[in-house]
Design an enzyme around this catalytic site. Structure first.
Site, PDB file in Angstrom:
ATOM      1  N   SER A 152      21.596  -1.172  33.419  1.00 38.19           N
ATOM      2  CA  SER A 152      21.465  -1.170  34.884  1.00 38.19           C
ATOM      3  C   SER A 152      21.644  -2.531  35.521  1.00 38.19           C
ATOM      4  O   SER A 152      21.775  -2.634  36.737  1.00 38.19           O
ATOM      5  CB  SER A 152      20.075  -0.637  35.263  1.00 38.19           C
ATOM      6  N   CYS A 212      -5.773  -3.508   1.769  1.00 41.82           N
ATOM      7  CA  CYS A 212      -5.607  -3.653   3.220  1.00 41.82           C
ATOM      8  C   CYS A 212      -6.925  -3.827   3.979  1.00 41.82           C
ATOM      9  O   CYS A 212      -7.471  -4.914   4.032  1.00 41.82           O
ATOM     10  CB  CYS A 212      -4.810  -2.472   3.771  1.00 41.82           C
ATOM     11  N   SER A 223      16.677  -2.988  30.858  1.00 39.13           N
ATOM     12  CA  SER A 223      17.863  -2.608  30.081  1.00 39.13           C
ATOM     13  C   SER A 223      18.539  -3.837  29.481  1.00 39.13           C
ATOM     14  O   SER A 223      19.097  -3.776  28.380  1.00 39.13           O
ATOM     15  CB  SER A 223      18.843  -1.814  30.941  1.00 39.13           C
ATOM     16  N   LYS A 258      -9.196   3.077  -2.825  1.00 41.27           N
ATOM     17  CA  LYS A 258      -9.544   2.298  -1.637  1.00 41.27           C
ATOM     18  C   LYS A 258     -10.963   2.630  -1.215  1.00 41.27           C
ATOM     19  O   LYS A 258     -11.354   3.801  -1.148  1.00 41.27           O
ATOM     20  CB  LYS A 258      -8.562   2.609  -0.501  1.00 41.27           C
ATOM     21  N   GLU A 278       0.820  -1.207   0.000  1.00 40.54           N
ATOM     22  CA  GLU A 278       0.000   0.000   0.000  1.00 40.54           C
ATOM     23  C   GLU A 278       0.860   1.266   0.000  1.00 40.54           C
ATOM     24  O   GLU A 278       1.861   1.360   0.712  1.00 40.54           O
ATOM     25  CB  GLU A 278      -0.893  -0.032   1.244  1.00 40.54           C
ATOM     26  N   VAL A 327      15.998  -6.260  34.222  1.00 44.13           N
ATOM     27  CA  VAL A 327      15.329  -6.916  33.100  1.00 44.13           C
ATOM     28  C   VAL A 327      15.145  -5.976  31.910  1.00 44.13           C
ATOM     29  O   VAL A 327      15.380  -6.359  30.755  1.00 44.13           O
ATOM     30  CB  VAL A 327      13.960  -7.478  33.556  1.00 44.13           C
TER      31      VAL A 327
END
Length: 721
Positions: A359, A179, A364, A118, A49, A362
């Site tokens: 750090s 689409c 970073s 469309k 598209e 989880v």
């Protein structure tokens, strides 16, 4: 129509990584896709598209320049011999009788056969098509369109058909969808196939969300099965300048079975899916599909335009056999989708790499792992012979002779592209520092360990000097909650300041040109709750995890331990999430994220799903949660719901400045386009919370507020709040 029995047709769909307003690059990629389609023997090439200007032009669609340059690109395509002897279907924006339409332009041998607008626009999620375009509101109607002179000179046509029509070749009939017309309950392919279309080409701009890929599978197979046709789905792929990543997966299906499926994620800018098939298989299916025959016989006439050509393969060959839809877990989607988005952004931004505050937590660690996944994909593409990816990598790092080594290529690339830094304070633990260093070593990033206490104390000293000697203290040292929060925020904000300093100067130190993009590390759950410091490490230039839940990130890291052999992630996963902004006790962390938030990450995901996906306000959320968990105490559920909405409300100002993030989760609070909400709330929610209290006191657990209204339970005169 039945001149050539048992003849093999050949058609192609395309996946293109286009870029909004990059007319030069977009033209090059379209032309390359046509070359590849012809080389495969295809007689019809369909693209995604709005492929000429790029889907993400947004308000640039209002500018006359955008349409003018699109016509210029189309003129070049029409005049290029590459496009001869194959029907080409390309997308652009066209103004007709003062109205702007999203259209497909279908042409063959310098002649425009049809401009198909469309008919059903998409306005949900991140889409806002009706802001720029108008749907074609006249089904099965065709008008004359006057071509601009630059195109008319090439085609020797002054007027061409514009509207909803089928294309009739000498051996078949073709229909078109764009689409959203596939997603809509009243899909346009149904009428087109009932009117005789045997092949449907859908040109799409479908972006990635976690676990969405199977929706495309179901829609395409259902369309090709129900309509008994060949369905060709062509989709964009990549970051074209927005927060979304278009997810590829171009495919071709016949009678409910896949003949070809392209990749969902990849670094190649052009990919072709081609299928050869017997059109007689479609006709045989229709002949035995009796209820369809009745519907077809009673359908209205559909206008047709003719193309004097055949769809029989130019080079012959065997028909494609049916294949299975390739499965992919959410963990692999996280590993690849945001990684490809980062690569597109990096190579198109003109910067030299990324800077990441690492750090040891989880969030970073997830960003670092995604960046490493990006480097792995770059290495794999170069090993597979992609000169395009190699050229882009050389441009980014400023070395035109660079080639990654045969051994540990991904790690070597990561050393060039990713700079990480652990910014510790007296409140940081040795555990997180070790975890960050271990992960950086395993992925190969340029890593630094620094202590920022001097900067923190200097900022506080300025404040103390100004206000006359009063020294703020942490609660653990006898201070108030206000003092404690202010001291936490100073540490967090200094990390952001240092991140930008390092990002601007690290390449200068290494005598490399350019700068680094700062990667933010806030996840979707913390953004929803507002559990972040404004302008801390949740801020940056871009954020690959800003729309991914903590639960999914943990699953992704578990997957990555084995996938990338990153054993350092195991200890990160075992540690409780903590910001490490308050004093340690006996050398150990006492602060945890979930205790600070007053809710778990799992609960945050539930709140997010109910708030956004199921459109629940406070009362509806309380009723839904009590219905889903009958064992829960109503008073406890009410307390949690109230706390969530209160914190969401008072932290709403943070959501409005979230770093542009990769869109991956359908409950994202992204304020840019996806989730439009008020800027200022009354955090007391008096009326709503009192409604909850009434049900808690009555121990009444109806399933939804609409049921209450219909039953009359809420029909009594409400109390004033």
């Amino acid at each position: 129509m039945k001149e050539a029995m048992a003849s093999v047709f050949c058609v192609s769909g395309c996946t293109l990584n286009q870029w909004a307003l990059d007319f030069t690059g977009n033209y090059r990629r379209i032309l390359e896709s046509i070359k590849r389609a012809k080389a495969a023997g295809s007689k019809f090439r369909s693209g995604p598209e709005l492929e000429i200007p790029g889907y993400g032009c947004a308000d640039h669609f209002f500018e006359n320049d955008t349409e003018l340059h699109s016509w210029e690109v189309l003129a070049k395509l029409l005049d290029d011999p590459t496009t001869f002897d194959i029907i080409c279907d390309v997308g652009m924006a066209v103004q007709h009788q003062g109205v702007l339409y999203n259209v497909r332009v279908i042409f063959l041998n310098k002649k425009i056969l049809l401009i198909r607008p469309k008919m059903i626009l998409c306005d949900d999620g991140n889409y806002r098509e009706s802001r720029w375009f108008t749907p074609w509101c006249r089904p099965k109607v065709v008008e004359d369109f006057s071509l601009p002179p630059m195109v008319a000179r090439i085609t020797e046509q002054s007027r061409v058909p514009f509207g909803d029509a089928l294309l009739e070749t000498r051996d078949s009939v073709i229909g078109f969808e764009i689409c959203e017309e596939l997603w809509n309950p009243d899909s346009t392919n149904v009428d087109a196939c009932l009117a005789g279309a045997e092949i449907i080409f859908n040109s799409s701009g479908s972006y990635h969300e976690l676990r969405k890929r199977d929706l495309i599978r179901d829609l395409v197979t259902s369309a090709s099965l129900k309509s008994a046709c060949v369905y060709v789905f062509s989709n964009l792929r990549g970051c074209d300048g927005e927060r979304v990543y278009y997810q590829g997966l171009s495919n071709i299906s016949m009678n409910g079975k896949f003949l070809a499926v392209g990749r969902q994620f990849g670094l190649d800018e052009v990919e072709i899916v081609t299928a050869k098939f017997f059109v007689e298989d479609i006709r045989a299916k229709r002949a035995t599909f009796r209820s369809r025959g009745i519907a077809s016989a009673s359908t209205c006439t559909y206008p047709r335009v003719k193309a004097d050509t055949y769809l029989v393969s130019a080079i012959g060959g065997l028909a494609n056999s049916a294949i299975e839809w390739p499965e992919m877990d959410a963990e692999e989607e996280i590993a690849k989708g945001p990684a490809c988005w980062l690569w597109d952004y990096l190579r198109r931004s003109g910067q030299g790499g990324f800077f990441l505050p690492l750090s040891g937590g989880v969030d970073s660690a997830s960003v670092a792992t995604i960046a490493y996944s990006m480097c792995s994909m770059i290495d794999e593409a170069i090993r597979a012979g992609s000169q395009e990816v190699l050229a882009d990598l050389r441009m980014v790092i400023g070395d035109q002779k660079y080639v990654p080594p045969e051994e540990n290529g991904a790690k070597h690339i990561c050393q060039k592209l990713l700079f990480t830094c652990y910014m510790g304070t007296e409140n940081s633990s040795g555990t997180t520092k070790a975890a960050a260093s271990s992960l950086a070593a395993q992925i190969g990033s340029n890593h630094q360990n620094i202590i920022i206490d001097t900067a923190v104390k200097a900022i506080i000293a300025i404040f103390v000097a100004v206000i006359g000697g009063r020294i703020p203290k942490f609660q653990a040292h006898g201070g108030t909650p206000r003092e404690d929060l202010a001291l936490q925020n100073v540490q967090a904000r200094i990390r952001m300041l240092l991140s930008y300093l390092f990002a601007q100067l690290m390449l200068w130190v290494k005598d490399r040109p350019g700068g680094l993009l700062v990667l933010a590390t806030g996840n979707v759950d913390e953004a929803l709750r507002g559990y972040l410091t404004k302008y801390d490490c949740s801020s940056g230039d871009i954020n690959p995890i800003g729309s991914i839940s903590k639960t999914d990130l943990k699953s992704f890291l578990k997957y990555s331990v084995d996938k990338f052999n990153l054993t350092a992630l195991s200890c990160i996963l075992d540690a409780p999430p903590t910001a490490e902004l308050t004093p340690l006790k006996d050398g150990q962390v006492v602060q945890t994220d979930e205790a600070d938030m007053g809710m778990t990450y799992a609960e945050l995901s539930t709140f997010g799903r109910l708030r956004k996906q199921l459109c629940c306000g406070p009362l509806a959320m309380y009723l839904r949660m009590t219905a889903e968990d009958p064992s829960a105490r109503p008073a406890d559920v009410a307390k949690k719901v109230k706390h969530f909405f209160k914190m969401y409300s008072i932290n709403r100002h943070k959501t409005t400045i979230l770093t542009p993030a990769y869109h991956a989760e359908s409950y994202s609070p992204d304020d840019n386009r996806f989730d439009h909400r008020p800027f200022l709330y009354n955090p007391q929610w008096k009326w709503q919370f009192k409604s909850i209290d009434r049900y808690v006191s009555q121990m009444t657990l109806p399933t939804n507020p609409r049921a209450l209204l219909s039953s009359g339970s809420l029909s009594r005169k409400p109390e004033l709040v």
